[in-house]
Each structure stands twice: as C-alpha cells, then as structure tokens.
Design a protein around this motif. Sequence first.
Motif, PDB file in Angstrom:
ATOM      1  N   PRO A 155       2.677 -48.061  18.284  1.00 51.19           N
ATOM      2  CA  PRO A 155       3.818 -46.818  19.226  1.00 51.19           C
ATOM      3  C   PRO A 155       4.733 -48.000  18.930  1.00 51.19           C
ATOM      4  CG  PRO A 155       2.413 -47.471  21.051  1.00 51.19           C
ATOM      5  CD  PRO A 155       1.978 -48.924  19.615  1.00 51.19           C
ATOM      6  N   GLU A 186       1.567 -47.242  29.306  1.00 53.29           N
ATOM      7  CA  GLU A 186       0.656 -48.138  28.143  1.00 53.29           C
ATOM      8  C   GLU A 186      -0.845 -47.825  29.172  1.00 53.29           C
ATOM      9  OE1 GLU A 186       1.904 -51.730  27.167  1.00 53.29           O
ATOM     10  OE2 GLU A 186      -0.534 -52.123  26.247  1.00 53.29           O
ATOM     11  N   GLU A 192      10.571 -53.707  20.485  1.00 55.15           N
ATOM     12  CA  GLU A 192      10.332 -55.525  21.647  1.00 55.15           C
ATOM     13  C   GLU A 192      10.292 -55.889  20.844  1.00 55.15           C
ATOM     14  OE1 GLU A 192       7.083 -54.438  23.920  1.00 55.15           O
ATOM     15  OE2 GLU A 192       8.189 -53.239  25.728  1.00 55.15           O
ATOM     16  N   ASP A 235       2.389 -44.609  25.142  1.00 53.80           N
ATOM     17  CA  ASP A 235       4.030 -46.114  24.752  1.00 53.80           C
ATOM     18  C   ASP A 235       5.145 -45.720  25.217  1.00 53.80           C
ATOM     19  OD1 ASP A 235       1.384 -49.065  24.550  1.00 53.80           O
ATOM     20  OD2 ASP A 235       0.982 -47.326  24.268  1.00 53.80           O
ATOM     21  N   GLU A 236       5.531 -45.562  25.809  1.00 52.20           N
ATOM     22  CA  GLU A 236       7.298 -45.050  25.747  1.00 52.20           C
ATOM     23  C   GLU A 236       8.038 -45.769  26.065  1.00 52.20           C
ATOM     24  OE1 GLU A 236       6.992 -41.252  27.487  1.00 52.20           O
ATOM     25  OE2 GLU A 236       7.064 -40.172  25.670  1.00 52.20           O
ATOM     26  N   ILE A 237       7.854 -46.580  27.282  1.00 51.83           N
ATOM     27  CA  ILE A 237       8.848 -47.087  27.542  1.00 51.83           C
ATOM     28  C   ILE A 237       8.226 -48.412  27.555  1.00 51.83           C
ATOM     29  CG2 ILE A 237       9.913 -47.695  30.129  1.00 51.83           C
ATOM     30  CD1 ILE A 237       8.717 -45.988  31.265  1.00 51.83           C
ATOM     31  N   ILE A 245       7.780 -48.380  19.989  1.00 45.97           N
ATOM     32  CA  ILE A 245       8.857 -49.194  21.473  1.00 45.97           C
ATOM     33  C   ILE A 245       8.118 -50.495  21.062  1.00 45.97           C
ATOM     34  CG2 ILE A 245       7.710 -48.246  22.990  1.00 45.97           C
ATOM     35  CD1 ILE A 245      10.852 -48.843  23.710  1.00 45.97           C
ATOM     36  N   ARG A 246       6.602 -51.085  20.433  1.00 52.45           N
ATOM     37  CA  ARG A 246       6.030 -51.788  20.560  1.00 52.45           C
ATOM     38  C   ARG A 246       6.866 -52.650  19.340  1.00 52.45           C
ATOM     39  NH1 ARG A 246       3.860 -50.781  25.023  1.00 52.45           N
ATOM     40  NH2 ARG A 246       5.558 -51.359  26.167  1.00 52.45           N
TER      41      ARG A 246
END
Lengths: 664, 222
Positions: B82, A158, B88, A164-166, B84-85
């Motif tokens: 994103p 990040e 989450e 932002d991938e993980i 993924i955020r």
Amino acid sequence: MPKVKVDGVEIEVPDGATVLQACELAGKEIPRFCYHERLSIAGNCRMCLVEVKPGPPKPQASCALPAAENQEIRTDSEMVKKAREGVMEFLLINHPLDCPICDQGGECDLQDQSVAYGRGGSRYHENKRAVTEKYMGPLIKTVMTRCIHCTRCVRFSEEIAGVDEIGAVGRGEDMQITTYLEQAAEHELSANVIDLCPVGALTSRPYAFEARPWELKKTLSIDVSDAVGANIRLDARGREVLRALPRINDDVNEEWLSDKGRYMVDGLTRRRLDRVWIRKAGKLQPASWDEAFKAIAKVKPQGSVAAIAGDLLDCETMFAAKKLVNALGSDLLEGRQTGLAYPVPSLAASAFNSTFAGIETADAILIVGSNVRWEAPLVNVRLRKAAKKGAKVFIVGPYWDPTYPAEFLGDDAAILHDLPAHVTEALAKAERPAVILGGAGLAAGAFDAALALDVQRDGWNGFNVLHFSAARMGSLMLGYAQKGGLADVVKAEPKLVLALGSDEVDWSQFDQSLKVFIGHHGDKGAHAADIILPAAAYSEKDGTYVNTEGRVQFAEKAVFAPGDAREDWTILRALADALGVSVGFDSFEQLQSAMIAEVPALGEEGLADLGKLPKAGKGKAKGRIAAYPIKDFYLTNAIARASAVMQQCSAELLHGGEALEAAE
Amino acid sequence: MADRTPAPDTPELRDRWGGFEFTEAYRERADKEIAKYPPGRQKSAVMALLDLAQRQVGEETETQGWLPLPVIEYVADYLDMPVIRVLEVASFYFMYNLVPVGKFHVQVCGTTPCKLRGSDALFETCKKRGMVKGHVSEDGLWTLTEVECMGNCATAPMAQINDGNYEDLTPERLDAVLDALAAGEQPKEGTQEPGRHTSEPAGGPTTLKAMVDANHDYRDEW
C-alpha cells in the motif's frame, strides 16, 4: 498456565497471556490507550505501566509483556502511580483543552483516565502543537490536534478491514495520522475507527455537535441493514434516533458495525409515511384510517389475498400478516421479493450453518455468487481472519476485492459440477471445508450443486447460505416461501396484496390487485401502492429478528413512530376487524405467544435448531453469474435510500464524487 | 526540523513524473535488493528501493534527487504494498527528500558536539554564499539543511554533502570544499585536518600506544 501475583493476590493465567490481561483477570483496572483486545499490540502509549518483579527496576508496559511464572506484579505502588501521572502529563502536553466543544466529551478515554490517573494540574507553559485537519470521507470528522498517536485506527484498517488506507506520516513530534493524499477512507467498516479512537480526534461527522452522551436514551436493538443481525444500541433523544453504535457480541458482530447499519439512522426521519393515503384517479390523496379500511373491505379479498414481506421486517409483523391472510382463507405468503425461487426443503438448507464465529476456523472456503464485502461486511471480516490463518478461498462469480488472497474461478455457475482438481483437493483435504452460497449463486440455480459438495465433517457443518435481508430467515421460518417464488403469487392473481414494506418487488406484475402498502418509507413500494398504511420502522417497535445463521435476537423499541404511523401488528389487527375475521390476538404479548406456540424456536434467543440438512436435489447450476444483486452498497433498503448520509457516501465513495463536483 | 510535507500533488507533478520507471541499471539493482529477502517479503526492500528511486530522479534532474509522489507510488506498486506504508517510510527518514533539492545537498550537523566545535560558523558561511535553510539557491546548486547527529562527533564539526562526509571543518575549509564542488571538482572526503587520516586522536595516539605498530599483550601490566 503460569501463576502470577497481582498486588499480592496469586492467580493463575492462561498461557500466552500478557501482564495486562493477568491484571484484568485479577480485577485490576489498567489504564490504556493503544492496547485493544482485537488489534495487534503496539505498546506506544505507555499508559499501562506497572511494576513487575523480576525485571528491570523501572515501570514496564504491561500490554506488551508476557506473563511469566512467579511474576510479582504491582499496580498500586507509588512507582506505578507516578509513572501513570508522568505519561498522562506527556500525553496532555499537546492535547488541546477543548473538551467543551469536543464531541467525545463524556465518553472520552483520555478525559476519564486523566481524572482517574493524572495529576491535578498542568505544569506546561510552552506552545502546544497544532495539526491540520485531514479529510477522511463523509463519515469521519477529524480534529487531528487532539490525536495522541495510539495508532488504533491504523491497525484497524490494516488488520481488520484489510484496506491499508490510514497511516502515520512523519516522525516524532511531527507525526500525523492521515490517509494517502487525504483521500476518503473507502471501505464498509471505516466508521469503526470512530469507536476505536480513545480521544476526540476521529469523531462522527453526521453526528457532529448533535448531542451529549448523557442526554441520550439508550435502547438495545438489532441492525437490519443486512442479514448479519449485528447487535446495536440506538441512542435517541426525544423522538429522534441520533446514532447507532455496535454492542459487543463475539458470536455475531464482535464489536464492529458496518457503515450502513451505523449511519442509515438519519433516514428514519426522512421520507417517512406518517399518514394514510389512498389512490384516487391515479393520484395518492390523504385519507383516514376508516376510509382506507373500507376501501380494502370493498374488494372482498376473502380467499384471494397475498402478503409479500419486505427485507426489514420483524417476525411479529410477518406472523400477524400470516394469521390475517390465513384467516381470509389463503396462504399466499412470499418474502423473496425479486422472484428468487430456490427450494427450501429444510431451514438448515438456507442458513449459515458454520456460524460466523465458526467460519473463522474454516480452512478451505468456496464462495459461490456472493460479494461478501457488500452483502455482509462483518462476515468478510471473519473470512479475512480465516484467510490470515491460512484458509484457501475460492470464489465463483465476477471479481470483487475480498481484501485477502482468493482465487476467482470464473463466473460460470456450472463449474460447481466440474470443479478444478486443486479446488476439489483443497475441499477434500480440509478439516473444516465450507461453501458459502450467496444470492447470485441461488439465482443461478447453484443450490443443489452446492448442497451436493462434501463439506460435512464430524461436528462441523460447512454448508452456508448467506442472505442479505434481515427478514429472510424469519420469513422462511414463518413459511413465507411459495414453491415457485413470487411467480406463484403473480399467477394466483390475488384481489388484495399486502405489501409489508416490500420495496424491491416489480409491482407492474400486480396490475389487477389492490396493493396495500404497510410500511414506513415513501419508497418504491409506496409509489406503486393503491393504499398506504403508515407503519413503524425497526427502531419504533419491539421485534424478533433471525439472522442468516438462524440466530434469534430481540430488538427493543427506541422511539415512537411519527405522525399517524402505527406499529405494524396493530394495523393488521385493525384490518382483521374491518374485514370481519379473527386473527386470535389482541395484544403484542398474545401475538408473541401465538407466534412462539407455532414456531417455538422464535421464543428463545440464540441459535435456533433448524433441523438436518436435506439430501441434494437434482437441480443443475447453469448460466453465468453476471452481477451481484447489490449494485450500491450504501442504498440497499428504504431507510438507507432516504438517508442523506448514505446518499452522500454513495455519490462520493462509489461514484467518484461526480455528483459533488457537478454540484459545485 | 526540515519540512517533511511531500511536494503538492499537482497536474504538473503528475505530468513530469507520472511515467517514472526504473532504468535497466536501476531495475537490476532494485531486484538485487529484493532478492536479499525471502519470497513474499519483498516489502523489506522498501528503503533500498526508495533510495535507488531518489538517485535515479537525481540523475534525471542533475541534483541529489528527491521523491515526487508518483515515484513513491511507483515504488509501492513495484513492491506490491500500500502506498501509505511507503509514504510512512519516506516521510520518516531524513535521507529521503520529499521536495526538490539543489545539485548539492549541504547537510550541516547542528547537534551538541558539532555546535560546541563551531557549527554556527559553518551555517554563517553557508548563509554568506546565499544558501537558505530548506531552499534551493538561485543558481540551483545548493540546498542547506540542518541535520541531527551524523555520528562524526570525534571529527566535529561536519557537513554531509550528497554522499560525502566532510569533517573537521572550519569556515575556510568549508568554503574551499564548496568552491571545489561548484567548480566541478571532487574535494577530498573525510577529515579536512592536515595530517589526520580518519578519526584518530589529533596529534597522535594517547592511549594503547604499544598497539600502534603491532599487537601487544597488555594483560601482564594490569
């Protein structure tokens, strides 16, 4: 500057320092997993607990606690010892005991710290948690059961990489680190999370089960995959380089390394030229060194010889070739293989003058014709830092994803003569304006227009040229630049062309010449050559490299070259004998001293003094920047093209896995 | 704990939800949520938007609603963040369903106070009606989930069904609530104890009695 007491010793710490940093300044080691100097503070591993007075009567996470005046910090009390043992015991509850089959073994923070700070044994008898593996691409191997949720990888992608991938999905005991839908991590710095991971959850896939760290011979070297000159360490066993890891150098690569620099090393053992070849009746046939030298002498190259330097060369090789060419009565030297012919009025005019560390502090940046993310991923990290601090970034050229806010000004290079008002204003008002001129910008003739921009301030030079060949600055310092570029060499129709690992040249231009390829990989240059003399790759010779800033750095020899291959300078020295001329050196030391005598800057590590910027010429920038020179990030040089890992990355990450699907 | 893995990303899922968009009414509410935060901080509205998206999915499927991956991606896109955020957040909070649920999502509390007051019997009641934890019943009406404390300890045991809390439950009272819901009626929310209004002490106040009708100054009596 608060004064604190660490274990009874009073020290003064800088403003804004944390308790952990204060302890480090006092020379105390604080165990940690989630804290990392270059990432934001998370405070979630709790390993760095210390006792702090005044404060609540319980241990405190030192990484997230600001150091304050008159604090009394204890790192050696019974409370701290018990707290560390407790945290370690909790971390180990769900961590498997699979160190014997874990690639991190021997260089694992968890292993080391559990020995140093943990209890002797475990009291845990319940079942351990098991987590499924996550796919993160061809470079990162995951064993997520080992994950201790430090979130360093999440913060790296990040904050540093800007992609932002993980993320951490789920909560509590069910929390798992994953990429969205287990897609491969697609950026040029992805493998740095392997170094960041304090345990064996993220390890290197190509290096899996290859070696233990204590078996490896470690050699300090310089990355040649781009012109950043990242400091690396080559780990070799026997005659094979098994991996490349970044070294810390805050001026150059901080502590990161691009995926290409890290993973092209497996190409060092593939497609190697390990014997002499001579083209007979259109076909390359194995031959001996003597035959090859005789064949070269037969064309009588006196007065008609040229040397074309490749992208991966060290300065010593280029200097040896220069001496040979000069001894033969010629000065046809060129390093810009694709035919670029930008003027080199002074070396400062073709260097990254702001320096990498300096560009972080720029407040207005104009990038002309450079896909920085591909041409120098580690410079893009710096630009991202500058942008995060509020720098305005403008880009001339086709779109690429910079990972930070930037305004694209179209792909017509002529815009430099007539910049939009808000850009001119931003550059004029900036305290540290910078222009970064890339290869595509140079090709579009933007050199003089960029040089004419007012980006000079007191103590600040904002004119930057960003090269992407490791040899470029060295070759320019050694005079590998004809006025008209490669076209001048073609026009001279030399009888003999020494191709020093130059794989990007269009060799059909040299039909009339005897093409002698002195290089290490059977790539484009070797295919076109008449005679092939096998030489050493960057890992197989000592050498001096100059990065795009003009920073002189030395690399050491990690392994021996395979088969009949020899270090480049010895080949050129022997060739001088065969051609009956003298080059004036008989050993590498003599060669180096001769080179330093001629170009003193190459004798001193660090930023070379490149002189003053010249006045801008009258050259007009014109034409569209249609595309950037790098078409495929993972396959830019002969070593990378020979690397199976880089080929897989290219197929999977850039070409959407079509190749893989076709194979199934 | 319930399964917090998102429903698998299949072509059918993409087909059904790939074109998801907020309706006019929901878009209005979403933009109102975003407007609560300063410009550029629109990401802060992610929880509200996920809830709205789940409600809209619920309306479309006549259930409590859930969050298919394409909907999560839509929210990420809507907030320019994103994906993924967003995932989450969606996977962290229990109020977001990551797999389809029934028309009524029966969330029975199984934490200590409710357990002591007989939540086991409530699970038994649900089980008798054919509900299985984490699954949609055959008639599509019910999904049973065991949840942690919902903050109704004074009126334990309790169950949250869609947006309503039903407290002071016994097996019989829960049966009555579920029967009414199945019949399409809206049973009384809150405590099911006759004569109790909210969470006041059963049988009338035991302390501060003088405060019941009017303000009273106790200070002289300390």
